[in-house]
Design a protein around this motif. Structure first.
Motif, PDB file in Angstrom:
ATOM      1  N   SER A  49       7.674  -0.715  -2.550  1.00 38.25           N
ATOM      2  CA  SER A  49       8.205  -2.063  -2.760  1.00 38.25           C
ATOM      3  C   SER A  49       7.166  -2.936  -3.433  1.00 38.25           C
ATOM      4  CB  SER A  49       8.624  -2.697  -1.428  1.00 38.25           C
ATOM      5  OG  SER A  49       9.587  -1.906  -0.778  1.00 38.25           O
ATOM      6  N   SER A  93       6.928  -0.508   6.117  1.00 38.90           N
ATOM      7  CA  SER A  93       6.998   0.282   4.879  1.00 38.90           C
ATOM      8  C   SER A  93       6.536   1.728   5.035  1.00 38.90           C
ATOM      9  CB  SER A  93       6.160  -0.387   3.788  1.00 38.90           C
ATOM     10  OG  SER A  93       4.779  -0.251   4.076  1.00 38.90           O
ATOM     11  N   GLY A 115      10.304   2.081   0.712  1.00 38.88           N
ATOM     12  CA  GLY A 115      11.202   1.244  -0.088  1.00 38.88           C
ATOM     13  C   GLY A 115      12.273   0.545   0.753  1.00 38.88           C
ATOM     14  N   SER A 169      12.205  -2.953  -5.547  1.00 36.05           N
ATOM     15  CA  SER A 169      11.996  -1.828  -4.628  1.00 36.05           C
ATOM     16  C   SER A 169      12.976  -0.710  -4.922  1.00 36.05           C
ATOM     17  CB  SER A 169      12.168  -2.306  -3.181  1.00 36.05           C
ATOM     18  OG  SER A 169      11.946  -1.250  -2.281  1.00 36.05           O
TER      19      SER A 169
END
Length: 476
Positions: free
Chosen positions: A457, A381, A407, A451
């Motif tokens: 997310s 991420s 995301g 997300s």
């Protein structure tokens, strides 16, 4: 068709109608004929009663011994009077059944049982066919002071009555024929209204049976046929959906096989390459480097095989889950402690605000889900902060793991939990989330993903507040 539904309907309805019409025909004709005869006999009875009064008045001055001679003398005059009055052929007999007078001497008839009954004090009638005519013979005793002195016989031709009966018979036959024709016509229409949709349904089903699942049956008929058509179309929709699902599943399996083949081929190729290289190397340091690569790729291959076996067992219910009451906050804290060195290494700030609540769960399996989601956030991420918090809605507990990373694209989100799809990630085989989703479902729960690109997310783990030892919801 020889034994078609239409033919069977026609045969059954026409046969039933024919039988009913025959029964009605005979009952009606018999009733009408009986009424005509009864009315005629009633009329003859009235004539006999009037004649008896006439005889009694004519012979009232005579005693029993003299009356027979007087009856023989007066019989021609009395019979002639009565014959003209009633317009009938009349015969008069004495008590020995001797014919005293006959108003139509040219026409001779036998002395039938009606005369015998009349001499024996009983009115009686009989129908006989004489010279192609139906004749009613009605005989009645002649009394004088309660003694029988003879009998009077009324002879009545019933040609007009039987002609009327014959006309009625013809009318009933015509009505029956018209009724049968009408029944055949209406039953033909009725049977067609049933059989034509069924025939069309059969033709359409043959098309579908030959694999044309795009076809749909559109037939307007009675409620039963429409219900059958709707049920059949629904069945075809489900079959088409099932076939489409099978095709999709086949495509997914193909993607899975291709990807897993690549995933297995990569470490195996690396292992074989370094093994060949070792045979050619003389330097010990170079050999150790190759050995380390072999060990590293071997461990990677082992982990991949283990996860594949894990997925297989999860799908086949081979795992034994140990459900116990466990505090979810303590479990989250445990997972954070395990990954704390990695959070520190990647400068990721962790915040946890989870409700202190007991859930009936498999501790190790739920820990595996949390660790997998947190591990993915650390590796992929590129986040700087992870928040873990909880919510309770409608008898469900929601554990939310939210990061502020890059995301996930929509195209990836759709297949992220798919066991037959392996996204290309560095140092990842893509089976972790598939396994996590399977574990959640064994708890009668689910994992959701929210997300947006460059907005982070949010993984949501949904678990029931109360479950039994089989992982099934316990309702209060």
């Amino acid at each position: 068709m020889k034994n078609s539904i239409r033919n069977e309907i026609l045969f059954l309805n026409i046969s039933t109608t024919f039988i009913i019409l025959i029964i009605i025909f005979f009952i009606t004709l018999n009733t009408f004929q009986k009424n005509i005869i009864n009315n005629t006999v009633k009329k003859m009875t009235e004539y006999s009663q009037e004649s008896q009064i006439y005889f009694m008045n004519a012979l009232k001055d005579y005693n029993y011994n003299d009356v027979f001679g007087e009856l023989e003398k007066m019989a021609p005059f009395i019979s002639d009077y009565l014959s003209k009055k009633y317009h009938l052929h009349i015969e008069i007999y004495d008590i020995r059944k001797k014919l005293l007078t006959d108003t139509s001497p040219d026409i001779k008839y036998f002395v039938y049982q009606d005369v015998h009954y009349a001499i024996n004090n009983m009115k009686n009638y009989i129908l006989k066919k004489e010279n192609n005519h139906i004749i009613l013979f009605f005989s009645s005793p002649i009394f004088l002071k309660n003694d029988i002195i003879g009998a009077i016989r009324f002879i009545y031709p019933m040609d007009s009555e039987y002609q009327l009966i014959w006309e009625i018979k013809k009318t009933l036959v015509i009505i029956d024929i018209i009724s049968i024709i009408a029944i055949i016509f209406f039953n033909y229409i009725l049977s067609n209204s049933i059989t034509i949709p069924i025939k069309k349904l059969r033709n359409e089903t043959e098309k579908i049976a030959n694999g044309n699942f795009k076809e749909r049956i559109n037939i307007k008929s009675n409620d039963d046929i429409n219900s059958l058509v709707n049920s059949f179309n629904l069945m075809v929709d489900k079959i088409e959906h099932y076939i489409r699902s099978l095709k999709d599943e086949k495509d997914k399996q193909k993607v899975f096989i291709n990807n897993i083949t690549h995933e297995l081929k990569t470490p195996i190729t690396s292992i074989l390459g370094h093994a060949e290289l070792i045979k050619k190397l003389n330097n010990e340091e170079d050999k150790n480097i190759s050995l380390n690569y072999i060990i590293k790729e071997g461990n990677r291959l082992l982990k991949l095989v283990e996860e594949l076996l894990y997925v297989s067992k999860l799908n086949k219910n081979s795992f034994e889950f140990e459900f116990k009451e466990y505090n979810i906050k303590n479990l989250v804290d445990e997972c954070i402690s395990i990954l704390k060195p990695r959070f520190k290494k990647f400068n990721i700030k962790i915040e946890a605000n989870v409700d202190f609540i007991e859930l009936f769960i498999d501790h190790e399996k739920i820990k595996e889900i949390i660790l997998n989601i947190l591990d993915n956030a650390i590796k992929h991420s590129k986040c700087s902060k992870i928040k873990i918090y909880s919510e309770i809605k409608r008898s469900y507990f929601y554990l939310i793991i939210e990061d502020d990373g890059i995301g996930i694209e929509d195209s990836v989100k759709k297949t992220l939990f798919n066991p037959f799809y392996i996204p290309k990630r560095e140092k990842s085989n893509g089976l972790g989330l598939c396994i996590s989703q399977g574990i959640a479902k064994k708890h009668n729960g689910e994992i959701y993903l929210e997300s947006e690109i460059n907005k982070g997310s949010k993984f949501i783990i949904k678990l029931p507040l109360n479950v039994n030892d089989k992982g099934e919801r316990k309702y209060d």
